[in-house]
Design a protein around this motif. Structure first.
Motif: not given
Length: 113
Positions: A60-62, A67, A69
């Motif tokens: 995951e990254r913001r 968020i 995926y």
């Protein structure tokens, strides 16, 4: 079986998590996009994503307030492949035979005139 492999197979045990992995095969998706594909509540999908993340099958990254995926396909392939190689060693040989067959089928017999 190692703890990592146990985590992966536990993650694969639920059909919703398998569907999430299939949905991610074409690329990164926002948590809201993933949740919208299911009848389950947002928190339920969030828990499924947490299990997949814990198993190392998704990252995951913001991005601002979203968020995103992504699938970690190589981890899935290696883990399942290692397990199959242990349980069913002949699958390695069968895979090699299958790889060669299409090439053999593609060859045509010489044309006689």
């Amino acid at each position: 079986m190692s703890d990592a492999a146990s985590d992966i197979f536990a993650a694969l045990a639920h059909p919703t998590r398998r569907q999430i992995l299939q949905d991610l095969k074409d690329g990164e998706m926002a948590a809201g996009e993933i949740a919208a594909r299911f009848d389950a509540s947002g928190p339920t999908i969030s828990r499924h994503l947490g299990v997949l993340r814990q198993a190392g099958l998704v990252t995951e990254r913001r991005d601002a307030n979203r968020i995103l995926y992504s699938l970690v396909g190589e981890r899935l392939a290696l883990s399942v492949g290692d397990f199959l190689s242990t349980v069913c060693p002949e699958q390695i040989v069968l895979r090699e035979v299958r790889k060669r067959r299409p090439a053999a089928r593609g060859k045509s017999a010489p044309v006689e005139s």
